[in-house]
Design an enzyme around this catalytic site. Structure first.
Site, short mmCIF file in Angstrom:
data_model
loop_
_atom_site.label_atom_id
_atom_site.label_comp_id
_atom_site.label_asym_id
_atom_site.label_seq_id
_atom_site.Cartn_x
_atom_site.Cartn_y
_atom_site.Cartn_z
N LYS A 22 1.70 26.79 -38.67
CA LYS A 22 0.86 27.98 -38.50
C LYS A 22 1.73 29.23 -38.46
O LYS A 22 1.43 30.24 -39.09
CB LYS A 22 0.03 27.85 -37.21
CG LYS A 22 -1.09 26.83 -37.35
CD LYS A 22 -1.69 26.44 -36.02
CE LYS A 22 -2.64 25.25 -36.22
NZ LYS A 22 -3.12 24.67 -34.96
N GLN A 28 -2.67 25.73 -28.64
CA GLN A 28 -2.58 24.44 -29.32
C GLN A 28 -3.04 23.30 -28.39
O GLN A 28 -2.57 23.18 -27.26
CB GLN A 28 -1.14 24.19 -29.80
CG GLN A 28 -0.98 22.94 -30.63
CD GLN A 28 -1.77 22.97 -31.95
OE1 GLN A 28 -1.77 23.95 -32.67
NE2 GLN A 28 -2.44 21.88 -32.25
N ASP A 78 -9.93 30.47 -33.43
CA ASP A 78 -10.15 29.02 -33.58
C ASP A 78 -11.64 28.68 -33.52
O ASP A 78 -12.04 27.57 -33.84
CB ASP A 78 -9.43 28.28 -32.43
CG ASP A 78 -8.29 27.41 -32.93
OD1 ASP A 78 -8.23 27.17 -34.15
OD2 ASP A 78 -7.48 26.97 -32.09
#
Ligand code: NDP
Length: 299
Positions: A57, A101, A124
């Site tokens: 990412k 994460q 997200d």
């Protein structure tokens, strides 16, 4: 005997490159307005798979000219300290997207941390505000994997409207948001959606009725050729590491679909790796740029 038609391989790597080059143009336009899109990626602990995802990412941010804010925190980080960081990032005007994460260490309540993210920076798409808006068909940040699957189907020219989409897996990050996305009365949606899970009876009888089958279970090579109908479009979300002594790493990556047997029957299929994975990252970048664009309206 009719000549066997070759199924189309849905190339997420290639498509994500196209999307990223489109994003580069948008990022350039934003920079000319004095806005550099910024994404904070927070990793807690040393889970090896998470480290790889986070590295990818951050690397993609760099490639596109998105400013990457990296936080690598030790496993013993307290929930209070993580919440404090989220609060700081929420207030930092240079940060347009915040990604925590998953999985977090067990002593941290993941739901509490995700709910603390400003919904306007929730790239997200995991915050309840964005999930609720998705259900209502309102503009929102859509979770990256479902968004990537929709984009893949649409950009390859497959009509979703009126199709029977069967999703195997009902997780909060893939199955459920994907079903909400594809059932919408909207372009690139309007599907009839069936969601299956571990308590679904006679799974094969349902998967065989799919025009589009999405496997998101986390069970290596579970979906076999006999479970799909001829001409089905198959999307394999699974990313499972299985031991393989022939590999330097000691493992190889397989999906939830048994590729050799399903490939023979499918009209189109995503490979693992190189299918849904790169599309997920591309959508994360797209959401970050969208957030930066929105921020210019708030200046
Ligand atoms: P979860 O473990 O959260 O959910 C798995 C789902 O599959 C559950 O709903 C479970 O049912 C269902 N399931 C498990 N076994 C069966 C079975 N035998 N029959 C029917 N249903 C079953 O997984 P995730 O959604 O987080 O991830 C799924 C896979 O996708 C994983 O391999 C993951 O690594 C991968 N992934 C890939 C991404 C990418 O970018 N390519 C992104 C996210 C995930 P129940 O609810 O009843 O337990």
């Amino acid at each position: 005997m009719p000549a066997q038609r070759k199924p189309k391989l849905l190339d997420g790597n290639k498509l994500s490159e196209i999307i990223k080059s489109e994003l580069k143009n948008k990022i350039e336009e934003l920079k000319q307005k004095g806005v550099i899109p910024g994404l904070a990626v927070v990793l807690v602990g040393d889970n090896p798979a998470s480290q790889i995802y986070v590295r990818n990412k951050r690397k993609t941010c760099e490639e596109l000219g998105i400013r990457s804010f990296a936080y690598d925190l030790p496993t013993q980080t307290s929930e209070a300290d993580l919440l404090k960081l989220v609060d700081e990032l929420n207030r930092n005007r240079e940060v347009h997207g915040i990604l925590i994460q998953s999985p977090l260490p067990k002593h941290i309540n993941e739901e509490k941390v995700l709910n603390a993210i400003d919904p306007d920076k929730d790239v997200d798409g995991f915050h309840p505000v964005n999930k609720g808006k998705l259900l209502n068909g309102q503009d929102c940040f859509v979770a990256c994997t479902p968004a990537g699957i929709q984009e893949l189907l649409v950009r390859y020219g497959y009509k979703i409207q009126g199709k029977h989409v069967v999703i195997v897996g009902r997780s909060n990050i893939v199955g459920k948001p994907l079903s909400a996305l594809l059932v919408q009365k909207a372009e690139g949606a309007d599907a009839t959606v069936t969601v299956c899970h571990s308590h679904t009876r006679n799974l094969s009888s349902i998967t065989k009725t799919a025009d589009i089958l999405v496997a998101a279970m986390g069970v290596p090579e579970f979906i076999q050729g006999r479970m799909v109908r001829d001409g089905c479009i198959v999307i394999d979300v699974g990313m499972n590491r299985i031991p393989d002594s022939t590999k330097k790493s000691g493992y190889r990556l397989v999906g939830d679909v048994h590729f050799p047997s399903v490939f023979k029957k499918a009209k189109a299929i995503t490979p693992v790796p190189g299918g849904v994975g790169p599309m997920t990252i591309a959508m994360l970048m797209k959401n970050t740029v969208k957030s930066a664009e929105k921020s210019t309206h708030r200046l």
